[in-house]
Design a protein around this motif. Structure first.
Motif, PDB file in Angstrom:
ATOM      1  N   VAL A 195       6.544  -0.028  -2.733  1.00 35.21           N
ATOM      2  CA  VAL A 195       5.340  -0.875  -3.456  1.00 35.21           C
ATOM      3  C   VAL A 195       5.043  -0.034  -4.342  1.00 35.21           C
ATOM      4  O   VAL A 195       3.900   0.543  -4.264  1.00 35.21           O
ATOM      5  CB  VAL A 195       4.542  -1.799  -2.738  1.00 35.21           C
ATOM      6  N   PRO A 196       5.657   0.361  -5.633  1.00 41.02           N
ATOM      7  CA  PRO A 196       5.091   1.491  -6.213  1.00 41.02           C
ATOM      8  C   PRO A 196       3.857   1.188  -7.313  1.00 41.02           C
ATOM      9  O   PRO A 196       3.221   2.148  -7.502  1.00 41.02           O
ATOM     10  CB  PRO A 196       6.124   1.505  -7.487  1.00 41.02           C
ATOM     11  N   SER A 197       3.445   0.128  -7.205  1.00 43.25           N
ATOM     12  CA  SER A 197       2.136  -0.261  -7.778  1.00 43.25           C
ATOM     13  C   SER A 197       1.143  -0.010  -6.753  1.00 43.25           C
ATOM     14  O   SER A 197      -0.168  -0.046  -7.371  1.00 43.25           O
ATOM     15  CB  SER A 197       1.830  -1.906  -8.108  1.00 43.25           C
ATOM     16  N   ARG A 198       1.351   0.555  -5.698  1.00 37.70           N
ATOM     17  CA  ARG A 198       0.200   0.941  -4.571  1.00 37.70           C
ATOM     18  C   ARG A 198       0.139   2.531  -4.467  1.00 37.70           C
ATOM     19  O   ARG A 198       1.242   2.982  -4.159  1.00 37.70           O
ATOM     20  CB  ARG A 198       0.402   0.359  -3.307  1.00 37.70           C
ATOM     21  N   LEU A 199      -0.748   3.052  -4.865  1.00 31.91           N
ATOM     22  CA  LEU A 199      -0.894   4.447  -4.987  1.00 31.91           C
ATOM     23  C   LEU A 199      -2.321   4.817  -4.220  1.00 31.91           C
ATOM     24  O   LEU A 199      -3.366   4.034  -4.149  1.00 31.91           O
ATOM     25  CB  LEU A 199      -1.322   4.856  -6.288  1.00 31.91           C
ATOM     26  N   TYR A 200      -2.206   6.142  -3.610  1.00 31.09           N
ATOM     27  CA  TYR A 200      -3.287   6.631  -2.820  1.00 31.09           C
ATOM     28  C   TYR A 200      -3.698   7.765  -3.499  1.00 31.09           C
ATOM     29  O   TYR A 200      -2.943   8.772  -3.861  1.00 31.09           O
ATOM     30  CB  TYR A 200      -2.981   6.754  -1.545  1.00 31.09           C
ATOM     31  N   CYS A 201      -5.131   8.020  -3.690  1.00 37.66           N
ATOM     32  CA  CYS A 201      -5.703   8.948  -4.646  1.00 37.66           C
ATOM     33  C   CYS A 201      -6.815   9.667  -3.706  1.00 37.66           C
ATOM     34  O   CYS A 201      -7.573   8.908  -3.206  1.00 37.66           O
ATOM     35  CB  CYS A 201      -6.098   8.634  -5.633  1.00 37.66           C
ATOM     36  N   GLN A 202      -6.480  10.971  -3.331  1.00 42.46           N
ATOM     37  CA  GLN A 202      -7.770  11.727  -2.572  1.00 42.46           C
ATOM     38  C   GLN A 202      -8.275  12.720  -3.778  1.00 42.46           C
ATOM     39  O   GLN A 202      -7.809  13.335  -4.456  1.00 42.46           O
ATOM     40  CB  GLN A 202      -7.052  12.748  -1.657  1.00 42.46           C
ATOM     41  N   ASN A 203      -9.758  12.708  -3.661  1.00 38.31           N
ATOM     42  CA  ASN A 203     -10.689  13.684  -4.649  1.00 38.31           C
ATOM     43  C   ASN A 203     -11.713  13.828  -3.425  1.00 38.31           C
ATOM     44  O   ASN A 203     -11.657  13.873  -2.275  1.00 38.31           O
ATOM     45  CB  ASN A 203     -11.045  12.953  -5.671  1.00 38.31           C
ATOM     46  N   GLY A 204     -12.581  14.832  -4.153  1.00 39.36           N
ATOM     47  CA  GLY A 204     -13.820  15.519  -3.391  1.00 39.36           C
ATOM     48  C   GLY A 204     -14.522  14.441  -2.532  1.00 39.36           C
ATOM     49  O   GLY A 204     -15.273  14.791  -1.702  1.00 39.36           O
ATOM     50  N   LEU A 205     -14.427  13.382  -3.222  1.00 41.53           N
ATOM     51  CA  LEU A 205     -15.559  12.183  -2.377  1.00 41.53           C
ATOM     52  C   LEU A 205     -14.665  11.263  -1.548  1.00 41.53           C
ATOM     53  O   LEU A 205     -15.393  10.534  -0.764  1.00 41.53           O
ATOM     54  CB  LEU A 205     -15.841  11.361  -3.632  1.00 41.53           C
ATOM     55  N   GLY A 206     -13.383  11.405  -1.192  1.00 43.75           N
ATOM     56  CA  GLY A 206     -12.705  10.541  -0.334  1.00 43.75           C
ATOM     57  C   GLY A 206     -11.574  10.002  -0.892  1.00 43.75           C
ATOM     58  O   GLY A 206     -10.752  10.573  -1.854  1.00 43.75           O
ATOM     59  N   LEU A 207     -11.166   8.770  -0.275  1.00 47.75           N
ATOM     60  CA  LEU A 207      -9.604   8.246  -0.424  1.00 47.75           C
ATOM     61  C   LEU A 207      -9.989   7.045  -1.322  1.00 47.75           C
ATOM     62  O   LEU A 207     -10.866   6.298  -0.922  1.00 47.75           O
ATOM     63  CB  LEU A 207      -8.947   8.008   0.794  1.00 47.75           C
ATOM     64  N   ILE A 234      -7.800   3.604  -3.308  1.00 49.53           N
ATOM     65  CA  ILE A 234      -6.391   3.007  -3.369  1.00 49.53           C
ATOM     66  C   ILE A 234      -6.357   2.073  -4.352  1.00 49.53           C
ATOM     67  O   ILE A 234      -7.408   1.366  -4.649  1.00 49.53           O
ATOM     68  CB  ILE A 234      -6.324   2.284  -1.698  1.00 49.53           C
ATOM     69  N   THR A 235      -5.175   1.698  -4.863  1.00 58.63           N
ATOM     70  CA  THR A 235      -4.921   0.716  -5.997  1.00 58.63           C
ATOM     71  C   THR A 235      -3.658  -0.133  -5.558  1.00 58.63           C
ATOM     72  O   THR A 235      -2.735   0.697  -4.975  1.00 58.63           O
ATOM     73  CB  THR A 235      -4.718   1.389  -7.344  1.00 58.63           C
ATOM     74  N   SER A 236      -3.623  -1.327  -5.885  1.00 58.62           N
ATOM     75  CA  SER A 236      -2.554  -2.016  -5.903  1.00 58.62           C
ATOM     76  C   SER A 236      -1.795  -2.547  -7.058  1.00 58.62           C
ATOM     77  O   SER A 236      -1.120  -3.277  -7.117  1.00 58.62           O
ATOM     78  CB  SER A 236      -2.757  -3.175  -4.876  1.00 58.62           C
ATOM     79  N   ASP A 237      -2.738  -2.097  -8.255  1.00 53.09           N
ATOM     80  CA  ASP A 237      -2.323  -2.560  -9.564  1.00 53.09           C
ATOM     81  C   ASP A 237      -2.002  -1.401 -10.223  1.00 53.09           C
ATOM     82  O   ASP A 237      -2.315  -1.527 -11.578  1.00 53.09           O
ATOM     83  CB  ASP A 237      -3.192  -3.590  -9.975  1.00 53.09           C
ATOM     84  N   ALA A 286     -10.065   1.115  -5.313  1.00 52.47           N
ATOM     85  CA  ALA A 286     -11.119   1.057  -4.414  1.00 52.47           C
ATOM     86  C   ALA A 286     -11.235   2.098  -3.249  1.00 52.47           C
ATOM     87  O   ALA A 286     -10.328   2.679  -2.991  1.00 52.47           O
ATOM     88  CB  ALA A 286     -10.822  -0.412  -3.521  1.00 52.47           C
ATOM     89  N   SER A 287     -12.496   2.319  -2.973  1.00 54.97           N
ATOM     90  CA  SER A 287     -12.708   3.398  -1.919  1.00 54.97           C
ATOM     91  C   SER A 287     -12.589   3.088  -0.588  1.00 54.97           C
ATOM     92  O   SER A 287     -12.658   1.997  -0.273  1.00 54.97           O
ATOM     93  CB  SER A 287     -14.159   4.056  -2.056  1.00 54.97           C
ATOM     94  N   VAL A 288     -11.727   3.899   0.149  1.00 54.39           N
ATOM     95  CA  VAL A 288     -11.361   3.765   1.731  1.00 54.39           C
ATOM     96  C   VAL A 288     -12.201   4.539   2.472  1.00 54.39           C
ATOM     97  O   VAL A 288     -12.632   5.887   2.117  1.00 54.39           O
ATOM     98  CB  VAL A 288      -9.855   4.170   2.054  1.00 54.39           C
ATOM     99  N   GLN A 289     -12.982   4.031   3.479  1.00 57.37           N
ATOM    100  CA  GLN A 289     -13.965   4.802   4.404  1.00 57.37           C
ATOM    101  C   GLN A 289     -13.295   5.970   4.906  1.00 57.37           C
ATOM    102  O   GLN A 289     -12.067   5.850   5.578  1.00 57.37           O
ATOM    103  CB  GLN A 289     -14.458   4.028   5.377  1.00 57.37           C
ATOM    104  N   GLU A 290     -13.571   7.168   4.539  1.00 57.64           N
ATOM    105  CA  GLU A 290     -12.733   8.256   5.018  1.00 57.64           C
ATOM    106  C   GLU A 290     -13.600   9.285   5.894  1.00 57.64           C
ATOM    107  O   GLU A 290     -13.337  10.419   5.776  1.00 57.64           O
ATOM    108  CB  GLU A 290     -12.383   8.790   3.609  1.00 57.64           C
ATOM    109  N   ASP A 291     -14.886   8.790   6.293  1.00 54.56           N
ATOM    110  CA  ASP A 291     -15.454   9.836   6.872  1.00 54.56           C
ATOM    111  C   ASP A 291     -14.768  10.502   7.974  1.00 54.56           C
ATOM    112  O   ASP A 291     -14.660  11.937   8.402  1.00 54.56           O
ATOM    113  CB  ASP A 291     -16.644   9.237   7.771  1.00 54.56           C
ATOM    114  N   GLU A 292     -13.871   9.998   8.645  1.00 53.57           N
ATOM    115  CA  GLU A 292     -13.061  10.228   9.753  1.00 53.57           C
ATOM    116  C   GLU A 292     -12.285  11.242   9.407  1.00 53.57           C
ATOM    117  O   GLU A 292     -11.835  12.326  10.100  1.00 53.57           O
ATOM    118  CB  GLU A 292     -12.113   9.283  10.398  1.00 53.57           C
ATOM    119  N   ILE A 293     -11.517  11.147   8.163  1.00 55.02           N
ATOM    120  CA  ILE A 293     -10.777  12.125   7.659  1.00 55.02           C
ATOM    121  C   ILE A 293     -11.375  13.303   7.471  1.00 55.02           C
ATOM    122  O   ILE A 293     -10.854  14.416   7.968  1.00 55.02           O
ATOM    123  CB  ILE A 293     -10.222  11.747   6.378  1.00 55.02           C
ATOM    124  N   PHE A 294     -12.462  13.550   6.646  1.00 58.29           N
ATOM    125  CA  PHE A 294     -13.089  14.663   6.579  1.00 58.29           C
ATOM    126  C   PHE A 294     -13.572  15.391   7.688  1.00 58.29           C
ATOM    127  O   PHE A 294     -13.241  16.589   8.075  1.00 58.29           O
ATOM    128  CB  PHE A 294     -14.305  14.541   5.651  1.00 58.29           C
TER     129      PHE A 294
END
Length: 147
Positions: A81-93, A95-98, A104-112
């Motif tokens: 689904v190429p319209s779905r991308l994931y971006c990571q930056n200093g604030l978290g993760l 996601i876009t579907s368009d 939209a931000s994804v809760q990423e405390d667990e990742i950090f």
């Protein structure tokens, strides 16, 4: 076009007042559709820095694809689904579907916490695109579901 023997300018580069490219993603289903990550200032809006821009005409023209993002250091595309991308930056993760129109931000405390800070790499499982891997001081496997 000739295996790297010669290079020519990309016509879309004229879109930018300034540009620093760190990553290029090409849609595996449509090579006209590509995303560039970095730091970009467009002539049409010289007071705004963009971190993700998109071309739908094989890099002839670009437009912002980072509405709602606060930077982007790593970008991956769901190959199914190429319209779905994931971006990571200093604030978290995020996601876009368009294709980057909205993020939209994804809760990423667990990742950090699990990777000892900002991860240095992010990979997608090719058989299960909802399964992402984050590499920092440790490796974290995380399944992300999006509606």
């Amino acid at each position: 076009m000739d295996g790297g023997r010669t290079f020519s300018s990309i016509p879309g580069a004229m879109t930018f007042k300034s540009a620093a490219v760190s990553q290029l993603l090409i849609d595996p289903n449509d090579p006209n559709n590509n995303f560039v990550v970095g730091r970009f200032v467009l002539y049409e809006d010289p007071l705004v820095v963009h971190h993700v821009v998109r071309s739908t005409d094989m890099s002839i023209t670009f437009s912002p694809a980072d509405s709602g993002l606060s930077g982007c250091s790593l970008l991956i595309m769901n190959p199914k689904v190429p319209s779905r991308l994931y971006c990571q930056n200093g604030l978290g993760l995020s996601i876009t579907s368009d294709s980057g129109k909205t993020w939209a931000s994804v809760q990423e405390d667990e990742i950090f916490k699990s990777t000892g800070g900002l991860s240095t790499d992010m990979l997608m499982n090719p058989k299960n695109p909802n399964l992402l891997y984050f590499l920092g001081r440790s490796l974290l496997e995380m399944e992300i579901h999006q509606k």
